[in-house]
Design a protein around this motif. Sequence first.
Motif, mmCIF file in Angstrom:
data_model
loop_
_atom_site.group_PDB
_atom_site.id
_atom_site.type_symbol
_atom_site.label_atom_id
_atom_site.label_comp_id
_atom_site.label_asym_id
_atom_site.label_seq_id
_atom_site.Cartn_x
_atom_site.Cartn_y
_atom_site.Cartn_z
ATOM 1 N N ILE A 1 32.915 25.201 46.684
ATOM 2 C CA ILE A 1 33.699 25.260 45.446
ATOM 3 C C ILE A 1 32.899 24.552 44.357
ATOM 4 C CG2 ILE A 1 35.809 24.421 44.336
ATOM 5 C CD1 ILE A 1 37.296 24.907 46.942
ATOM 6 N N ASP B 1 35.354 26.997 39.327
ATOM 7 C CA ASP B 1 36.544 27.419 40.070
ATOM 8 C C ASP B 1 37.814 26.681 39.639
ATOM 9 O OD1 ASP B 1 35.112 29.194 41.806
ATOM 10 O OD2 ASP B 1 34.437 27.462 42.976
ATOM 11 N N ARG C 1 41.177 28.648 38.467
ATOM 12 C CA ARG C 1 41.663 29.511 39.539
ATOM 13 C C ARG C 1 42.222 28.678 40.705
ATOM 14 N NH1 ARG C 1 43.851 34.226 41.162
ATOM 15 N NH2 ARG C 1 42.921 34.990 43.095
ATOM 16 N N LEU C 2 41.512 27.601 41.031
ATOM 17 C CA LEU C 2 41.952 26.716 42.113
ATOM 18 C C LEU C 2 43.333 26.129 41.801
ATOM 19 C CD1 LEU C 2 40.770 25.396 44.805
ATOM 20 C CD2 LEU C 2 40.278 23.418 43.360
ATOM 21 N N VAL D 1 36.537 20.125 42.638
ATOM 22 C CA VAL D 1 35.459 20.955 42.070
ATOM 23 C C VAL D 1 34.174 20.157 41.862
ATOM 24 C CG1 VAL D 1 37.062 22.587 41.010
ATOM 25 C CG2 VAL D 1 36.112 20.706 39.618
ATOM 26 N N ALA E 1 35.163 27.735 49.702
ATOM 27 C CA ALA E 1 35.882 28.822 49.047
ATOM 28 C C ALA E 1 35.596 30.120 49.761
ATOM 29 C CB ALA E 1 35.412 28.934 47.601
ATOM 30 N N VAL F 1 35.487 34.235 48.763
ATOM 31 C CA VAL F 1 35.535 35.207 47.665
ATOM 32 C C VAL F 1 35.338 36.603 48.282
ATOM 33 C CG1 VAL F 1 34.602 33.551 45.985
ATOM 34 C CG2 VAL F 1 33.030 35.098 47.165
ATOM 35 N N ASP G 1 33.446 36.973 42.329
ATOM 36 C CA ASP G 1 33.175 35.573 42.686
ATOM 37 C C ASP G 1 34.419 34.702 42.506
ATOM 38 O OD1 ASP G 1 31.210 33.682 43.655
ATOM 39 O OD2 ASP G 1 31.271 32.769 41.649
ATOM 40 N N GLU G 2 35.570 35.323 42.291
ATOM 41 C CA GLU G 2 36.793 34.544 42.076
ATOM 42 C C GLU G 2 37.416 34.144 43.411
ATOM 43 O OE1 GLU G 2 39.788 35.201 38.649
ATOM 44 O OE2 GLU G 2 40.748 35.969 40.455
ATOM 45 N N LEU G 3 37.903 32.900 43.486
ATOM 46 C CA LEU G 3 38.495 32.399 44.734
ATOM 47 C C LEU G 3 39.649 33.276 45.193
ATOM 48 C CD1 LEU G 3 38.929 28.515 44.605
ATOM 49 C CD2 LEU G 3 36.874 29.885 44.811
#
Length: 181
Positions: free
Chosen positions: A11, A15, A18-19, A40, A49, A51, A61-63
């Motif tokens: 992470i 991030d 989104r986290l 982070v 993470a 993805v 690449d988003e969690l």
Amino acid sequence: SRRPSIYYRPINPNDLDRLEQIHRDIFPIKYESEFFQSVVNGVGIVSWAAVDRNRPGGYSDELIGFVTAKFVLAKESEIDDLICYGSSQGEETLIYILTLGVVETYRNHGIAMSLISGVIRYASGLSLCRGVYLHVIAYNNPAIRLYNRLMFRCVRRLNGFYLIKRQHFDAFLFVYFVKGS
Ligand code: ACO
């Protein structure tokens, strides 16, 4: 639709939003912004993470899943009584899993299983680390099944451990002992 291609990575500060969003969406407990900052930035916290590299729309690449954990000195932990101490003069450590989550549309693909297996593998590679432990709310059957499947041991039921909207809920304490400890 495209087949997911799940990839695991550390992470990082990108991030953050989104986290926070996923934690808000899936946990009944509120986490403070200091917690997310620590995750982070990797301050006292280890995390992984998940993805989906095949996710369209620029979201590759988003969690979609994560696990966060911290180190605890075994002798200062609440499972001190379950640890076999060797010649390490009380320097033995444990990894305490803080949060684990997978966004709803990605559940039942084994992502949580891979994330927790990664934590176990990491812990097993650390010479002073004796195990991985966590609390789970007593009604969370999917999570409890997961920990049982991964050979965690339920060692305690803690009465009223969680306070959510002025209601108390019990927790189970699960431990995975590494290196035969
Ligand atoms: N195909 C079909 N089924 C599969 C596959 C596959 N390839 N891989 C795994 N499964 C099944 C598993 O056997 C399991 O089945 P079961 O529930 O009948 O036992 C089920 O899918 C779930 O296993 P995973 O896929 O490994 O778990 P998932 O990625 O769905 O995440 C989690 C589980 C994290 C509990 C998720 O439901 C979640 O985010 N819940 C909300 C947040 C939460 O409760 N977090 C844990 C709290 S405890 C803590 O944080 C310390």
